[in-house]
Design a protein around this motif. Sequence first.
Motif, PDB file in Angstrom:
ATOM      1  N   UNK A  38      55.190  36.823  43.665  1.00 59.59           N
ATOM      2  CA  UNK A  38      55.258  35.398  44.021  1.00 59.59           C
ATOM      3  C   UNK A  38      54.267  35.089  45.140  1.00 59.59           C
ATOM      4  N   UNK A  39      54.169  36.000  46.127  1.00 55.94           N
ATOM      5  CA  UNK A  39      53.285  35.793  47.280  1.00 55.94           C
ATOM      6  C   UNK A  39      51.812  35.746  46.897  1.00 55.94           C
ATOM      7  N   UNK A  40      51.455  36.323  45.767  1.00 59.43           N
ATOM      8  CA  UNK A  40      50.060  36.263  45.320  1.00 59.43           C
ATOM      9  C   UNK A  40      49.640  34.834  44.973  1.00 59.43           C
ATOM     10  N   UNK A  41      50.606  34.012  44.608  1.00 65.26           N
ATOM     11  CA  UNK A  41      50.370  32.605  44.254  1.00 65.26           C
ATOM     12  C   UNK A  41      49.351  32.433  43.129  1.00 65.26           C
ATOM     13  N   UNK A  42      49.387  33.347  42.176  1.00 60.12           N
ATOM     14  CA  UNK A  42      48.517  33.238  41.012  1.00 60.12           C
ATOM     15  C   UNK A  42      49.177  32.436  39.905  1.00 60.12           C
ATOM     16  N   UNK A  43      50.493  32.441  39.913  1.00 61.00           N
ATOM     17  CA  UNK A  43      51.295  31.736  38.917  1.00 61.00           C
ATOM     18  C   UNK A  43      52.353  30.924  39.652  1.00 61.00           C
ATOM     19  N   UNK A  44      53.016  30.071  38.912  1.00 62.89           N
ATOM     20  CA  UNK A  44      54.130  29.337  39.521  1.00 62.89           C
ATOM     21  C   UNK A  44      55.211  30.342  39.922  1.00 62.89           C
ATOM     22  N   UNK A  45      56.119  29.912  40.765  1.00 63.93           N
ATOM     23  CA  UNK A  45      57.198  30.798  41.220  1.00 63.93           C
ATOM     24  C   UNK A  45      57.989  31.350  40.029  1.00 63.93           C
ATOM     25  N   UNK A  86      45.998  44.015  36.768  1.00 68.86           N
ATOM     26  CA  UNK A  86      46.310  44.184  38.196  1.00 68.86           C
ATOM     27  C   UNK A  86      45.067  43.953  39.051  1.00 68.86           C
ATOM     28  N   UNK A  87      43.959  44.560  38.655  1.00 64.30           N
ATOM     29  CA  UNK A  87      42.713  44.426  39.424  1.00 64.30           C
ATOM     30  C   UNK A  87      42.272  42.979  39.496  1.00 64.30           C
ATOM     31  N   UNK A  88      42.346  42.293  38.383  1.00 69.55           N
ATOM     32  CA  UNK A  88      41.956  40.880  38.345  1.00 69.55           C
ATOM     33  C   UNK A  88      42.835  40.056  39.274  1.00 69.55           C
ATOM     34  N   UNK A  89      44.133  40.289  39.237  1.00 72.93           N
ATOM     35  CA  UNK A  89      45.051  39.559  40.108  1.00 72.93           C
ATOM     36  C   UNK A  89      44.754  39.793  41.585  1.00 72.93           C
ATOM     37  N   UNK A  90      44.469  41.026  41.934  1.00 77.53           N
ATOM     38  CA  UNK A  90      44.169  41.346  43.332  1.00 77.53           C
ATOM     39  C   UNK A  90      42.867  40.688  43.756  1.00 77.53           C
ATOM     40  N   UNK A  91      41.843  40.760  42.893  1.00 79.48           N
ATOM     41  CA  UNK A  91      40.553  40.133  43.218  1.00 79.48           C
ATOM     42  C   UNK A  91      40.730  38.630  43.415  1.00 79.48           C
ATOM     43  N   UNK A  92      41.484  37.991  42.538  1.00 77.73           N
ATOM     44  CA  UNK A  92      41.703  36.546  42.681  1.00 77.73           C
ATOM     45  C   UNK A  92      42.420  36.216  43.989  1.00 77.73           C
ATOM     46  N   UNK A  94      42.390  38.032  46.750  1.00 72.95           N
ATOM     47  CA  UNK A  94      41.477  38.314  47.858  1.00 72.95           C
ATOM     48  C   UNK A  94      40.406  37.236  47.991  1.00 72.95           C
ATOM     49  N   UNK A  95      39.894  36.753  46.877  1.00 72.12           N
ATOM     50  CA  UNK A  95      38.883  35.691  46.923  1.00 72.12           C
ATOM     51  C   UNK A  95      39.436  34.416  47.531  1.00 72.12           C
ATOM     52  N   UNK A  96      40.701  34.179  47.317  1.00 71.15           N
ATOM     53  CA  UNK A  96      41.333  32.991  47.872  1.00 71.15           C
ATOM     54  C   UNK A  96      41.568  33.167  49.375  1.00 71.15           C
ATOM     55  N   UNK A  98      43.849  35.191  50.712  1.00 71.39           N
ATOM     56  CA  UNK A  98      45.265  35.388  51.005  1.00 71.39           C
ATOM     57  C   UNK A  98      45.476  36.821  51.488  1.00 71.39           C
ATOM     58  N   UNK A  99      45.542  37.000  52.788  1.00 71.96           N
ATOM     59  CA  UNK A  99      45.724  38.323  53.355  1.00 71.96           C
ATOM     60  C   UNK A  99      47.171  38.686  53.593  1.00 71.96           C
ATOM     61  N   UNK A 100      48.094  37.865  53.108  1.00 72.03           N
ATOM     62  CA  UNK A 100      49.509  38.122  53.375  1.00 72.03           C
ATOM     63  C   UNK A 100      50.198  38.905  52.262  1.00 72.03           C
ATOM     64  N   UNK A 101      49.595  38.963  51.081  1.00 69.15           N
ATOM     65  CA  UNK A 101      50.228  39.667  49.967  1.00 69.15           C
ATOM     66  C   UNK A 101      50.205  41.168  50.229  1.00 69.15           C
ATOM     67  N   UNK A 102      51.314  41.812  49.921  1.00 69.50           N
ATOM     68  CA  UNK A 102      51.422  43.251  50.141  1.00 69.50           C
ATOM     69  C   UNK A 102      51.346  44.001  48.827  1.00 69.50           C
ATOM     70  N   UNK A 103      50.995  45.264  48.938  1.00 73.05           N
ATOM     71  CA  UNK A 103      50.949  46.141  47.775  1.00 73.05           C
ATOM     72  C   UNK A 103      52.327  46.754  47.589  1.00 73.05           C
ATOM     73  N   UNK A 104      53.053  46.251  46.666  1.00 72.29           N
ATOM     74  CA  UNK A 104      54.352  46.835  46.302  1.00 72.29           C
ATOM     75  C   UNK A 104      54.201  47.578  44.978  1.00 72.29           C
ATOM     76  N   UNK A 105      52.991  48.106  44.764  1.00 72.53           N
ATOM     77  CA  UNK A 105      52.655  48.770  43.512  1.00 72.53           C
ATOM     78  C   UNK A 105      53.619  49.916  43.187  1.00 72.53           C
ATOM     79  N   UNK A 106      53.998  50.659  44.217  1.00 74.71           N
ATOM     80  CA  UNK A 106      54.905  51.782  44.019  1.00 74.71           C
ATOM     81  C   UNK A 106      56.246  51.536  44.680  1.00 74.71           C
ATOM     82  N   UNK A 107      56.516  50.274  44.979  1.00 76.39           N
ATOM     83  CA  UNK A 107      57.812  49.879  45.488  1.00 76.39           C
ATOM     84  C   UNK A 107      57.921  49.763  46.982  1.00 76.39           C
ATOM     85  N   UNK A 108      57.617  50.805  47.719  1.00 79.70           N
ATOM     86  CA  UNK A 108      57.975  50.840  49.131  1.00 79.70           C
ATOM     87  C   UNK A 108      56.870  50.387  50.091  1.00 79.70           C
TER      88      UNK A 108
END
Length: 180
Positions: A38-45, A86-92, A94-96, A98-108
């Motif tokens: 949700x924090x990535x703000x790539x899609x609606x909530x 995943x890579x595309x979402x992260x790039x989008x 980062x380009x915006x 948004x430095x607040x999104x965290x990597x929860x790729x492996x959960x913790x």
Amino acid sequence: MTYLMLGCRALLLVVFLTALVGKTRSRAAFAEFRASIVALRLLSRRLSRAAAAAVVLVEAVAAVLLVVPATAAAGLALAVALLLVFSTGIVLALRRGDGTATCRCFGASAAPLGRIHVVRNLALAAVGGAGLTAGAWASGWPPHAAGAAVALAVALLGALLVLRLDDLAFLFSDPKRDLS
């Protein structure tokens, strides 16, 4: 080529299983993962929440496909596709800026998403591509036990490096410079 495909499958299997367990080990872990999407703000909530569930489902399907030799190519292809998404979402994100999104790729992990995560995902996609290519040329199944053991050991070492990438990057980073 059989050993290369086996190693690529094993590496991606360990990575996807670890990601799956990390995200689903508890309701709180899944809620944190969903919140990171949700924090990535790539899609609606609402769509972000559905995407989080879809990611978990696709990771599980990819893992199952990677285990079975007859479906390994489909598992590799699905893994590559998911890693590219995943890579595309992260790039989008980062380009915006948004430095607040965290990597929860492996959960913790609460590490902020950065270029290192894009590189990691693209490297894993390349591993999947190498496995697909090797699979097209592979022969001699089942593999010899010693060769399989070496391929699996290398895969486990590679998976360990991928899974601890945030920690390794922190160890080797300049404390005055941001990793993103």
